[in-house]
Design a protein around this motif. Structure first.
Motif, short mmCIF file in Angstrom:
data_model
loop_
_atom_site.label_atom_id
_atom_site.label_comp_id
_atom_site.label_asym_id
_atom_site.label_seq_id
_atom_site.Cartn_x
_atom_site.Cartn_y
_atom_site.Cartn_z
N PRO A 169 0.83 -1.22 0.00
CA PRO A 169 0.00 0.00 0.00
C PRO A 169 0.85 1.26 0.00
N ALA A 170 0.34 2.29 -0.65
CA ALA A 170 0.96 3.61 -0.60
C ALA A 170 0.09 4.49 0.30
N PRO A 171 0.68 5.23 1.23
CA PRO A 171 -0.13 6.01 2.17
C PRO A 171 -0.92 7.12 1.49
N ASN A 172 -2.23 7.07 1.68
CA ASN A 172 -3.15 8.05 1.13
C ASN A 172 -3.72 8.86 2.29
N ARG A 173 -3.40 10.13 2.33
CA ARG A 173 -3.79 10.97 3.46
C ARG A 173 -5.31 11.09 3.60
N TYR A 174 -6.02 10.92 2.52
CA TYR A 174 -7.49 11.05 2.55
C TYR A 174 -8.17 9.78 3.04
N ARG A 175 -7.50 8.65 2.91
CA ARG A 175 -8.12 7.39 3.29
C ARG A 175 -7.18 6.62 4.23
N ILE A 176 -7.14 7.08 5.47
CA ILE A 176 -6.29 6.49 6.50
C ILE A 176 -7.08 5.40 7.22
N PRO A 177 -6.52 4.21 7.42
CA PRO A 177 -7.22 3.15 8.16
C PRO A 177 -7.64 3.62 9.55
N ASN A 178 -8.76 3.14 10.01
CA ASN A 178 -9.27 3.53 11.32
C ASN A 178 -8.27 3.24 12.43
N GLY A 179 -8.14 4.19 13.35
CA GLY A 179 -7.28 4.01 14.51
C GLY A 179 -5.83 4.38 14.29
N LEU A 180 -5.49 4.82 13.10
CA LEU A 180 -4.10 5.19 12.81
C LEU A 180 -3.97 6.68 12.52
N THR A 181 -2.85 7.27 12.92
CA THR A 181 -2.50 8.59 12.43
C THR A 181 -1.86 8.41 11.06
N PHE A 182 -1.71 9.51 10.32
CA PHE A 182 -1.09 9.38 9.01
C PHE A 182 0.35 8.93 9.13
N SER A 183 1.05 9.42 10.17
CA SER A 183 2.43 9.00 10.40
C SER A 183 2.50 7.50 10.69
N ASP A 184 1.55 7.01 11.49
CA ASP A 184 1.51 5.58 11.79
C ASP A 184 1.25 4.77 10.51
N TYR A 185 0.35 5.29 9.69
CA TYR A 185 0.00 4.62 8.43
C TYR A 185 1.20 4.53 7.51
N GLU A 186 1.93 5.62 7.39
CA GLU A 186 3.13 5.63 6.55
C GLU A 186 4.15 4.61 7.06
N SER A 187 4.37 4.62 8.38
CA SER A 187 5.34 3.69 8.97
C SER A 187 4.90 2.25 8.76
N GLN A 188 3.60 2.00 8.86
CA GLN A 188 3.07 0.67 8.63
C GLN A 188 3.36 0.20 7.21
#
Length: 440
Positions: A169-188
């Motif tokens: 996955p590529a981090p999409n700032r508009y569609r962040i998985p529930n419970g994550l910050t965007f930074s967390d999403y990127e790191s994931q």
């Protein structure tokens, strides 16, 4: 006067169209049809136009070269413009060593894929056969390009014929998985890549668009995301293959986007704006390590088995040289960095339209995502194609627009003036408002 078309048009449901407007002439950012109607070219004639249409310097360049040499094969031969352009491309592209020419972006990426797979075979590492890539990336419409840039809406009918890839996955700032910050999403996203690299030692290359996913919905990478992937590739001995066909040469505000991203690849592909949008040409560049792996005795069969009839066409190469010289003479990148700020003036007004879910912008690229429900972020999905709706409404407002799904794309010629861009964006806003009743 409209004429019934005998042409099968690209990415078009032909049953929706009885006829197509004929463009008779163009100058600057303006297209003029056969009825004398003028439209601002809001998509730079499919994202490739740099200086506007009918630029006298580029036209003169074509005329001059066509008088001397129109085309000559590069099989056992060469020509001056192709050699001069290759030298220039190497000079502006850090880390690159050789240039392989082709006719279009899809072909340039096919070549990049073949180079990356054959590299490992050439050095005796035949187990490295897998390609890793980002989900929702786009690299062209040929079979290899579809495999590494699999956009389901475009290519699902061919899925069984495509080779398998490892997708992340590529981090999409508009569609962040529930419970994550965007930074967390990127790191994931990065962690998933690293874990796979640690587990799999058969990955030959990681393929990604440089700086942003464009046809996948204008997904702008967060700072250092691409750089982190680059580091992982070097750490785990995976080739980094970058696609700058749509994002290089100033579209995102930098001449060479991977230089801005601090992620020097092993292989990179350029196209679209290479000739200023006047002739078809693309180039795949490789570093010295990759190039040297293809050297050897003839009967070792290490050389690259790929070639196009119009590879290194001297007219296209000549205009590419002139185009790149004009970047320098006109200080175009600095101009873009100033002009791009005009987009920001309209963020609030655009986001205030109730069918606009998100605005994504970098450099001379903007994507406006349209939704039927802002809270749920549900994409609009009318029975009639969104593309046709926006073409028709845009035409009424004097702009040529083409959408990608529910994303309105604003991709103007790079040298558009500030006044022209202001006018364009005002007309885009008017068009979105006018199209609303047909979308929900």
């Amino acid at each position: 006067m409209k004429n019934t078309s005998f042409v099968w048009h690209p990415n078009t449901q032909m049953s929706e169209w009885e006829s197509f407007d004929e463009i008779k002439s163009a100058k600057g950012v303006w297209l003029t049809d056969s009825n004398g109607n003028k439209m601002i070219d809001a998509v730079a004639s499919m994202w490739c136009n740099v200086w506007g249409h009918s630029n006298p310097k580029l036209i003169k360049c074509i005329q001059n070269q066509s008088k001397k040499l129109q085309h000559s094969s590069m099989f056992n031969l060469t020509n001056g413009p192709a050699e001069k352009l290759a030298k220039k491309l190497i000079e502006v592209s850090p880390g690159m060593h050789r240039v392989f020419y082709s006719d279009n972006g899809s072909s340039a990426m096919e070549i990049a894929i073949k180079m990356s797979l054959q590299y490992w075979k050439n050095i005796g590492e035949s187990k490295k056969t897998q390609i890793a890539t980002l989900k929702n990336g786009y690299h062209g419409d040929t079979f290899g390009a579809m495999s590494v840039g699999y956009v389901p809406e475009f290519f699902k009918k061919f899925k069984k014929q495509l080779f398998s890839t490892i997708q992340f996955p590529a981090p999409n700032r508009y569609r962040i998985p529930n419970g994550l910050t965007f930074s967390d999403y990127e790191s994931q996203c990065i962690e998933k890549i690293e874990k796979k690299f640690q587990k799999n030692n058969d990955i030959a290359a990681f393929v990604m668009e440089s700086g942003a996913q464009v046809a996948g919905g204008v997904i702008i990478y967060p700072d250092n995301f691409q750089r982190r992937i680059s580091r992982l590739c070097k750490k785990h001995d995976v080739l980094l293959v970058l696609d700058e066909i749509a994002t290089g040469f100033g579209r995102l505000g930098s001449m060479i986007e991977y230089k801005k991203q601090k992620s020097i690849p092993d292989i990179v592909a350029f196209g679209k704006m290479l000739t200023g949008g006047y002739l078809t040409m693309a180039a795949t560049l490789a570093n010295k390590k990759v190039y040297n792996s293809f050297l050897g005795e003839f009967n070792e069969w290490k050389h690259l088995f790929h070639g196009h009839t119009y590879t290194g066409n001297p007219i296209a190469a000549s205009i590419a040289i002139e185009n790149l010289n004009m970047y320098e003479k006109n200080n175009l990148i600095k101009k873009i960095q100033k002009t791009q700020k005009i987009f920001e003036k309209y963020y609030q007004e655009i986001s205030g339209i109730d069918i606009v879910g998100d605005i994504r912008h970098k450099g001379m690229l903007m994507g406006i995502e349209l939704v039927s429900n802002q809270e749920r972020k549900t994409p609009v999905s009318p029975k009639k194609s969104i593309n046709k709706i926006f073409f028709e409404e845009g035409k009424k407002n004097g702009i040529y627009l083409r959408t990608l799904g529910n994303i309105v794309m604003i991709v103007p010629p790079l040298a558009i003036t500030e006044n022209e861009l202001n006018l364009l964006l005002k007309r885009v806003i008017k068009t979105i408002k006018a199209a609303k009743s047909q979308l929900i």
